[in-house]
Design an enzyme around this catalytic site. Structure first.
Site, PDB file in Angstrom:
ATOM      1  CG  HIS A  50       8.519  -7.682  -2.777  1.00  0.00           C
ATOM      2  ND1 HIS A  50       9.459  -7.467  -2.142  1.00  0.00           N
ATOM      3  CD2 HIS A  50       7.704  -8.742  -2.168  1.00  0.00           C
ATOM      4  CE1 HIS A  50       9.893  -8.116  -1.080  1.00  0.00           C
ATOM      5  NE2 HIS A  50       8.687  -8.681  -0.857  1.00  0.00           N
ATOM      6  CG  ASP A  76       6.374  -9.789   1.454  1.00  0.00           C
ATOM      7  OD1 ASP A  76       7.457 -10.522   1.407  1.00  0.00           O
ATOM      8  OD2 ASP A  76       6.541  -8.281   1.600  1.00  0.00           O
ATOM      9  CE1 TYR A  90     -12.690   0.610   7.653  1.00  0.00           C
ATOM     10  CE2 TYR A  90     -13.001   2.427   9.464  1.00  0.00           C
ATOM     11  CZ  TYR A  90     -13.507   1.421   8.668  1.00  0.00           C
ATOM     12  OH  TYR A  90     -14.812   0.855   8.787  1.00  0.00           O
TER      13      TYR A  90
END
Length: 141
Positions: free
Chosen positions: A22, A64, A113
């Protein structure tokens, strides 16, 4: 062989999805994604596009639900007039598997990035659409 698992989910990718917990993040990277931004785990799926992979992953991996934006896109650079044609496709796929949809947020290219460097893994694809990179935050099963 196993039944019902899309062929695009390679054994290496399935292993990564199973290992992730998770809150761990997975980058689906387009063909232009820079090599320097890869974390330790890189899965190569060069012959596939991100929509096909995203659809297969979201069948098994929930996003999530405890964060506002479990999907992160790379924002178009300010001087670039381009409108990402692939994002509506991502939203359509997300709506198939998530009650609240994809719930995405676009962030600055260089912040993307940096976040990608901390991801659990990167899936390097053959996607040719511009601004197609997406980060997925794994939810609770």
């Amino acid at each position: 062989m196993l039944k019902g698992i899309p062929a695009v989910l390679s054994p290496d990718l399935l292993k990564i999805l199973m290992e992730m917990g998770h809150g761990d993040e997975l980058v689906l990277a387009d063909g232009n994604f820079p090599k320097f931004a890869h974390p330790e785990h890189v899965i190569r799926l060069d012959g596939h596009g991100i929509p096909e992979i995203l659809d297969a992953i979201l069948r098994f991996m929930p996003l999530d639900s405890y964060v506002e934006h479990p999907a992160i896109l790379m924002e178009v650079l300010p001087a670039d007039p381009y409108k990402p044609v692939i994002w509506p496709c991502y939203r359509e796929i997300g709506a198939k598997y998530e009650a609240d949809g994809l719930r995405e947020l676009a962030i600055d290219k260089f912040k993307f990035y940096e976040r990608a460097k901390k991801a659990y893994a990167v899936v390097a694809t053959g996607e040719t659409a511009l601004y197609a990179n997406i980060i997925l935050k794994k939810g609770v099963v």
